[in-house]
Design an enzyme around this catalytic site. Structure first.
Site, short mmCIF file in Angstrom:
data_model
loop_
_atom_site.label_atom_id
_atom_site.label_comp_id
_atom_site.label_asym_id
_atom_site.label_seq_id
_atom_site.Cartn_x
_atom_site.Cartn_y
_atom_site.Cartn_z
CG ASP A 176 -1.83 1.16 1.27
OD1 ASP A 176 -1.43 2.27 0.87
OD2 ASP A 176 -2.99 0.98 1.68
CG HIS A 177 1.39 4.31 -3.16
ND1 HIS A 177 0.15 3.96 -3.57
CD2 HIS A 177 1.45 5.66 -3.30
CE1 HIS A 177 -0.52 5.04 -3.95
NE2 HIS A 177 0.24 6.10 -3.79
CG HIS A 181 -4.29 4.44 -0.56
ND1 HIS A 181 -3.37 3.43 -0.58
CD2 HIS A 181 -4.50 4.77 -1.85
CE1 HIS A 181 -3.05 3.15 -1.84
NE2 HIS A 181 -3.72 3.94 -2.63
C1 BG6 Z 1 -3.63 4.58 -6.25
C2 BG6 Z 1 -4.99 4.62 -6.89
O1 BG6 Z 1 -3.54 3.55 -5.31
O2 BG6 Z 1 -3.38 5.82 -5.60
C3 BG6 Z 1 -5.12 5.79 -7.84
O3 BG6 Z 1 -5.21 3.40 -7.60
C4 BG6 Z 1 -4.74 7.07 -7.16
O4 BG6 Z 1 -6.44 5.88 -8.36
C5 BG6 Z 1 -3.39 6.93 -6.47
O5 BG6 Z 1 -4.69 8.10 -8.14
C6 BG6 Z 1 -3.09 8.16 -5.62
O6 BG6 Z 1 -1.79 8.06 -5.14
P1 BG6 Z 1 -0.98 9.36 -4.74
O7 BG6 Z 1 0.28 8.85 -4.15
O8 BG6 Z 1 -0.79 10.15 -6.01
O9 BG6 Z 1 -1.84 10.11 -3.78
#
Ligand code: BG6
Length: 518
Positions: A207-208, A270
């Site tokens: 989960d980044h 997230h």
């Molecule tokens: C991803 C989603 O996990 O996170 C995307 O699949 C989203 O839809 C993205 O745009 C948002 O990541 P960040 O790091 O740009 O907030």
């Protein structure tokens, strides 16, 4: 009320001698990337690995074997990576870049063909020899989710995950990207397949958001300071908000997104992960499983709604056309690949309660949406106001609440609003904001979340990866919402470049508090 002025900012600095840092470099590792010529791999994985290599956080004994359907030779694969890295990475170091690229090679094939895995197996043995890799072997599934199970099964059946296969000591790890299922049942099915071939200790679910610095900082902030924990509960906290607002629309991802929607794409992972870090009990140690035990306990305490109550606690919407910078922005239904009449939500807001001793009665407001006015990710803790204002006689009866904000995007930082006396008049107050801007204070560019996560994976540290029980707990929270929404054939819209559907305000039950501004 008299005497309040616009909020002023005061900056904080951190003395360098007070820094306590631990950073280990990865040992020898062989990476196998499925979906090697895909967008995620080019935009996130290779640039992050390059940064780790440039910072000497990777051993020289590593290789990256790209696997995919595109027919590429080793050299054309390397050329495409070099070209992409030159675009993605700030001031690449030529020498490092050239030597980094030499660690890449490629095998093409079809994911459901056993011969592909035999070819991979042979290649891995050669690469292990060539780069003298006897440490970790990482399989990275950077492919569409419907391929997770077929690939995991074939890795298992072909013995690729078996250390003895190469005759050397290998720790084998599998990295899986979200989505982890699309509901409770499919998540359980995915787990069963993965666990058929891999032990939970080998599975790294990415989960980044957990790799973002400010999200990680929640642990340090809460548990390395003594002054916050005593007030981190229902006695002092009025409510908590978590917002992930995006300017971007669905882009070219409609094929995936339309079957997912904001609830599955962002909320299940997230947002609920951030909620669990904000609200969990203190873990006994900084150990992956002790932290993940507390996170899952928290998710299990989130009140489950009855499907009939869903509309009272959750609001969804879909972006309609709007204006952006004087031009017209498309609505979701006009985006390439979105099926006609789709009722997929691009915005979701929910009010959650955590039914435990610490949080009873404290609302947690969570929202996320695409094509909103601005990019903002933040966690806002609003404290209760003072129980009695001794300044009432001077007209200062409603003193503003203290608010603590963790901003994760666009800039990472922490903000705390306080009341203070303004110089001059006898009673004159201002709200001040204490600011810790990470970039300013630490003087470094914030590392991409994938750098942290890839390094941790190579080091065998699962702290920032989601454990299977936490995934199942989060799907349980969402089950009634999915059931209820599944019955609706219409959806409210909101104009692109706005702040989402106005119905989100109904979640506040007419209280004076409201969503923080977008
Ligand atoms: C991803 C989603 O996990 O996170 C995307 O699949 C989203 O839809 C993205 O745009 C948002 O990541 P960040 O790091 O740009 O907030």
């Amino acid at each position: 009320m008299r005497g309040f002025s616009a909020m002023k900012k005061i900056e904080a600095t951190i003395p360098k001698q007070d820094m306590l840092c631990i950073e280990a470099a990865a040992g020898p590792t062989g990476f196998t990337v499925f979906g090697a010529s895909g967008d995620l791999a080019y935009r996130k994985l290779y640039p992050s690995l390059y940064e780790l290599y440039r910072r000497d956080l990777m051993s020289d004994h590593f290789y990256i074997l790209g696997c995919g359907r595109s027919e590429l030779s080793d050299s054309s694969f390397r050329d495409s990576i070099e070209e992409k890295l030159r675009q993605e990475v700030d001031s690449p170091n030529d020498k490092k870049l050239r030597s980094f690229i030499q660690h890449f090679s490629y095998v093409s094939g079809s994911y459901e063909d056993d011969a592909f895995y035999r070819a991979i197996c042979q290649r891995l043995q050669l690469l292990d020899e060539q780069f003298n890799v006897s440490g970790a072997r990482v399989f990275y599934l950077s492919v569409p989710p419907f391929l997770y199970e077929p690939i995991a099964d074939r890795i298992g059946q072909s013995g690729l995950q078996c250390p003895a296969a190469s005759g050397r000591l290998q720790q084998v790890r599998l990295v899986v990207e979200k989505p982890f299922g699309k509901d409770l049942e499919s998540a359980q099915h995915l787990d069963t397949t993965l666990h058929r071939h891999f032990d939970e200790s080998q599975i790294y679910r990415i989960d980044h958001y957990l790799g973002k610095e400010t999200v990680q900082n929640l642990l340090i902030f809460r548990f390395a300071n003594s002054i916050f924990e005593p007030v981190w509960n229902r006695n002092y906290i009025e409510h908590v908000q978590i917002t992930v607002s995006e300017e971007v629309g669905v882009g070219h991802r409609a094929g995936y997104y339309d079957t997912s929607g904001a609830l599955r794409d962002m909320f299940q992972n997230h947002l609920l992960q951030m909620l669990s870090l904000v609200a969990m009990e203190p873990p006994v140690s900084f150990d992956a499983d002790r932290i993940r035990d507390e996170k899952v306990k928290l998710l299990r305490s989130v009140r489950q709604l009855a499907p009939v109550d869903v509309d009272q606690y959750f609001v969804r919407g879909q972006y309609a056309p709007g204006t952006v910078d004087g031009g017209l922005a498309k609505g979701y239904l006009d985006e390439e690949g979105v099926p006609q009449g789709s009722v997929t939500e691009t915005f979701v807001a929910g009010k959650l309660f955590v039914d435990n001793w610490r949080w009873n009665g404290v609302p947690f407001y969570l929202r996320t949406g695409k094509r909103l006015h601005r990019k903002l990710t933040e966690i806002v803790i609003t404290f209760k106001t003072v129980p009695h204002s001794m300044f009432r006689a001077g007209g200062l009866d409603d003193l503003p609440a203290n608010v603590l904000r963790f901003q994760i995007q666009p800039a990472e930082g922490m903000y705390m609003s306080l009341q203070a006396k303004r110089p001059g008049s006898k009673i004159c107050m201002s709200s001040l904001e204490m600011v810790v801007d990470y970039q300013d204070v630490f003087g470094v560019k914030m590392p991409e979340a994938y750098q942290r996560l890839l390094l941790d994976c190579m080091l065998g540290d699962q702290t920032l990866f989601t454990r299977h029980d936490s995934i199942l707990a989060s799907w349980k929270i969402l089950t009634p919402i999915l059931e209820s929404w599944g019955k609706h054939k219409t959806i409210n819209t909101y104009p692109a470049n706005g702040s989402g559907p106005s119905s989100q305000q109904t979640l506040w039950d007419g209280s004076d508090a409201h969503w923080s501004a977008l």
